[in-house]
Design an enzyme around this catalytic site. Structure first.
Site, PDB file in Angstrom:
ATOM      1  N   HIS A  51       0.831  -1.212   0.000  1.00 49.67           N
ATOM      2  CA  HIS A  51       0.000   0.000   0.000  1.00 49.67           C
ATOM      3  C   HIS A  51       0.859   1.252   0.000  1.00 49.67           C
ATOM      4  CE1 HIS A  51       0.538  -0.787   4.389  1.00 49.67           C
ATOM      5  NE2 HIS A  51       0.613   0.526   4.493  1.00 49.67           N
ATOM      6  N   HIS A  77       3.966   7.108   3.795  1.00 51.21           N
ATOM      7  CA  HIS A  77       4.906   5.997   3.631  1.00 51.21           C
ATOM      8  C   HIS A  77       4.447   5.070   2.525  1.00 51.21           C
ATOM      9  CE1 HIS A  77       2.054   4.222   6.671  1.00 51.21           C
ATOM     10  NE2 HIS A  77       2.251   3.112   5.996  1.00 51.21           N
ATOM     11  N   GLU A  91       7.680   1.037   5.045  1.00 55.69           N
ATOM     12  CA  GLU A  91       7.141  -0.004   5.901  1.00 55.69           C
ATOM     13  C   GLU A  91       7.377  -1.342   5.214  1.00 55.69           C
ATOM     14  OE1 GLU A  91       2.860   0.234   6.374  1.00 55.69           O
ATOM     15  OE2 GLU A  91       2.856  -1.140   8.079  1.00 55.69           O
TER      16      GLU A  91
HETATM   17 CO    CO Z   1       1.179   1.291   6.301  1.00 53.79          CO
END
Ligand code: CO
Length: 134
Positions: free
Chosen positions: A7, A79, A130
């Site tokens: 994502h 992020h 991440e």
């Molecule tokens: Co995230």
């Protein structure tokens, strides 16, 4: 080592307005808001054919995205999340390469119920990264 883009997370001040942009203007499939007090955010998941967008709104007084929104009052990309097959092996390889893992370096359970880690943006082209266990 890194796999799929899981994502892209976008920090916003107003989750309702942001959801409307993705649902009504962009015509995307948008979830109901999901409060995640342990992460200091409320999340809306936008499902795209090949990945997800997460809209993050601060939750609580010391939200980890509060400073970001002070610097980016209109919102912004917070992020990107890449999948890895073995998050411990990925962490150890990155640390050996000199990359900084945020927090205590131990994976925490993320928004999708899987272990995640965050990497220092200064080590990754100014982007908070991440990693999520695939
Ligand atoms: Co995230």
């Amino acid at each position: 080592m890194i796999g799929r883009l899981n994502h892209v997370a976008i920090a916003v001040k107003d989750l309702k307005a942001a959801s409307a942009v993705y649902r009504d203007t962009l015509g995307a499939e948008v979830s109901e808001p999901v409060p995640q007090p342990e992460h200091g955010v409320t999340v809306v998941f936008v499902t795209l054919p090949n990945t997800k967008i997460e809209l993050l709104e601060p939750l609580g007084a010391d939200s980890p995205i509060a400073n970001f929104l002070e610097r980016n009052p209109a919102g912004g990309i917070h992020h990107v999340c890449y999948e890895v097959n073995d998050i411990i092996a990925a962490r150890d390889r990155l640390k050996a390469a000199g990359a900084r893992v945020l927090g205590d370096g131990e994976p925490k359970i993320g928004a999708h119920g899987k272990p995640v880690l965050f990497l220092h943006p200064k080590d990754f082209l100014g982007t908070l990264v991440e990693l999520e266990q695939a």
